[in-house]
Design an enzyme around this catalytic site. Structure first.
Site, PDB file in Angstrom:
ATOM      1  N   ASN A 148      -2.275 -58.699  -6.638  1.00  0.00           N
ATOM      2  CA  ASN A 148      -0.894 -58.270  -6.604  1.00  0.00           C
ATOM      3  C   ASN A 148       0.263 -58.936  -5.806  1.00  0.00           C
ATOM      4  OD1 ASN A 148      -2.790 -56.500  -5.093  1.00  0.00           O
ATOM      5  ND2 ASN A 148      -0.511 -55.757  -3.938  1.00  0.00           N
ATOM      6  N   GLN A 176      -2.980 -55.983 -12.308  1.00  0.00           N
ATOM      7  CA  GLN A 176      -1.868 -57.190 -12.557  1.00  0.00           C
ATOM      8  C   GLN A 176      -2.387 -58.150 -13.473  1.00  0.00           C
ATOM      9  OE1 GLN A 176       0.838 -57.215 -10.979  1.00  0.00           O
ATOM     10  NE2 GLN A 176       0.816 -55.678  -9.357  1.00  0.00           N
ATOM     11  N   SER A 196      -2.855 -50.297 -16.003  1.00  0.00           N
ATOM     12  CA  SER A 196      -1.929 -49.451 -15.447  1.00  0.00           C
ATOM     13  C   SER A 196      -0.634 -49.812 -16.611  1.00  0.00           C
ATOM     14  CB  SER A 196      -1.332 -49.444 -14.200  1.00  0.00           C
ATOM     15  OG  SER A 196      -0.249 -49.046 -13.671  1.00  0.00           O
ATOM     16  N   GLY A 197      -0.058 -48.636 -17.146  1.00  0.00           N
ATOM     17  CA  GLY A 197       0.994 -48.856 -18.058  1.00  0.00           C
ATOM     18  C   GLY A 197       2.283 -49.190 -17.361  1.00  0.00           C
ATOM     19  N   CYS A 322       4.670 -52.355   8.238  1.00  0.00           N
ATOM     20  CA  CYS A 322       5.076 -52.244   9.485  1.00  0.00           C
ATOM     21  C   CYS A 322       3.880 -51.252  10.310  1.00  0.00           C
ATOM     22  CB  CYS A 322       6.277 -51.430   9.710  1.00  0.00           C
ATOM     23  SG  CYS A 322       7.100 -51.406  11.256  1.00  0.00           S
TER      24      CYS A 322
HETATM   25  N1  PLP Z   1      -4.208 -52.416  -8.547  1.00  0.00           N
HETATM   26  C1  PLP Z   1      -3.281 -53.026  -8.188  1.00  0.00           C
HETATM   27  C2  PLP Z   1      -3.934 -54.604  -8.164  1.00  0.00           C
HETATM   28  C3  PLP Z   1      -1.928 -53.067  -8.023  1.00  0.00           C
HETATM   29  O1  PLP Z   1      -1.064 -54.046  -8.002  1.00  0.00           O
HETATM   30  C4  PLP Z   1      -1.491 -51.405  -8.334  1.00  0.00           C
HETATM   31  C5  PLP Z   1      -0.182 -51.149  -8.222  1.00  0.00           C
HETATM   32  O2  PLP Z   1       0.568 -51.949  -7.632  1.00  0.00           O
HETATM   33  C6  PLP Z   1      -2.559 -50.718  -8.409  1.00  0.00           C
HETATM   34  C7  PLP Z   1      -3.813 -51.100  -8.354  1.00  0.00           C
HETATM   35  C8  PLP Z   1      -2.304 -49.117  -8.584  1.00  0.00           C
HETATM   36  O3  PLP Z   1      -1.787 -48.774 -10.033  1.00  0.00           O
HETATM   37  P1  PLP Z   1      -0.803 -47.610 -10.167  1.00  0.00           P
HETATM   38  O4  PLP Z   1       0.650 -47.721  -9.590  1.00  0.00           O
HETATM   39  O5  PLP Z   1      -0.553 -47.408 -11.641  1.00  0.00           O
HETATM   40  O6  PLP Z   1      -1.520 -46.381  -9.708  1.00  0.00           O
END
Ligand code: PLP
Length: 380
Positions: A148, A176, A196-197, A322
């Site tokens: 991410n 991602q 994730s939606g 932080c």
């Molecule tokens: N995994 C990764 C790599 C992500 O970037 C994120 C969200 O930023 C998540 C998991 C978590 O997903 P959600 O926000 O749908 O709970």
């Protein structure tokens, strides 16, 4: 406003919002109800399941709807561990999103052995170390597909080949990756995959877990019989329909969006490197998602950069957290061994189909002036 924070979340497509409104206003029956009204809503849920399955090459029966990426990850990891009580080892990586990272920390407190495989300076997983860490006690390997913070892609074909070879189940956090790389679970030996939606222009609080047939999994929750007992509770029907539509459109537009957004990202990266002195593209030497660039600005603090960007209507992000009053570089950049003078000033720009070349040019033009207004810090 210029929104370059699409790895945090994406703007829902108008079509998705419209479809969800219609569900909330008109098709509000419970999909478990036997009357025709309920069955009509059931049909909408099952269509969405087909749409999500089609995006990743799965069969609809292998899709479990959840309340987001984090929940999918928890269901996958805890579900597999609970189904194999004699195995107490979880193998993951040192650059995971907090959903996997903090779950691993929690599991370690509960007595599991949690191994974190390292990455190289470009953020690529150490496959030799992964291979060494797999043994008969390993219940699951859970790693991300796309990072991410940097967009760096793990070599999931080789990871899947290694785990399959050792007979260890593999869970991929593809939150991602979906929509950013072609995902085809039919040709990738992975047992579980989370998506994730809200990262694919769908609604927040929606997600899915792909569960390959014959994968042993226990639910996190107890309640009704929804989602084949794996996720009890009345379905978030509007969210599920929104996710399904977002998935369908994502698949349909994939190549065009990829080519257009990749060109914008490259233009941004080139421009920043040309006009801002002393920068470094973190993970730039590895295969990456087409929409992400993580740029380290030498001897600057990410927080200060983000503030001045925000004052000028530019939304970006940093991985810095932080802690005890001092800004620590993110665990991802630390695991990559990025020099401190670049790690403290690392900014993530993540683009989407809603961005334009004009926005990129405005950021490239404004940045040198904005950065010049900041006081450099020297780190030891
Ligand atoms: N995994 C990764 C790599 C992500 O970037 C994120 C969200 O930023 C998540 C998991 C978590 O997903 P959600 O926000 O749908 O709970």
């Amino acid at each position: 406003m210029i929104y370059f924070d699409n790895n945090a979340t994406t703007r829902p497509l108008d079509e998705v919002v419209e479809a969800m409104l219609e569900l909330l206003r008109v098709d509000y029956a419970n999909p478990s109800s036997v009357h025709q009204f309920g069955q009509r809503v059931r049909h909408r849920v099952e269509c969405a399941r087909e749409q999500v399955a089609a995006l990743i090459g799965a069969s609809p029966k292998e899709i479990v709807f959840t309340g987001g990426g984090t929940e999918s990850i928890n269901l996958a990891v805890r579900g597999v561990l609970a189904a194999q009580p004699t195995k107490r080892r979880l193998v993951t990586s040192g650059v995971e999103h907090s959903a996997v990272k903090r779950l691993g920390e929690q599991l370690a407190r509960e007595g599991y052995v949690v191994e974190r495989v390292g990455v190289d300076q470009e953020g690529r997983l150490d496959l030799a170390e992964l291979e060494r860490r797999l043994d008969d006690e390993t219940a699951l390997v859970s790693v991300m597909w796309a990072n991410n913070e940097t967009g760096v892609l793990f070599d999931v074909e080789r990871i899947a080949a290694l785990t399959a070879d050792r007979g260890v189940p593999l869970h991929l956090d593809a939150v991602q990756a979906v929509g950013r790389v072609p995902v085809d679970v039919a040709s990738l030996p992975v047992q579980l995959l989370s998506l994730s939606g809200h990262k694919i222009h769908g609604p927040k609080g929606t997600g899915a877990l792909y569960v390959r047939r014959r994968t042993r999994l226990r639910p996190l929750l107890v309640g009704g019989r929804q989602e084949r007992d794996l996720r009890p509770g009345t379905e978030n029907v509007a969210g599920i329909v929104g996710l399904g539509l977002a998935a369908e459109i994502c698949g349909r537009r994939f190549e065009r969006v990829r080519d257009e957004v990749a060109a914008l990202r490259d233009r941004l990266e080139r421009g920043i490197r040309q006009y801002c002195p002393n920068t470094r593209v973190n993970g730039g030497g590895a295969p990456r998602t087409y929409n992400t660039t993580n740029i380290g600005f030498e001897n600057l603090q990410a927080e200060a950069i983000l503030l001045v960007l925000s004052e000028h209507g530019i939304c970006a992000s940093s991985g810095a957290a932080c802690s005890s009053g001092s800004l620590e570089p993110s665990h991802v950049l630390q695991a990559m061994n990025i020099e401190t003078r670049f790690a403290h000033g690392a900014i993530r720009f993540s683009l989407s189909q809603f961005n334009t070349a004009d926005q990129v040019d405005r950021v490239v033009e404004a940045l040198p002036r904005l950065l010049a207004s900041l006081t450099p810090v020297t780190t030891v």
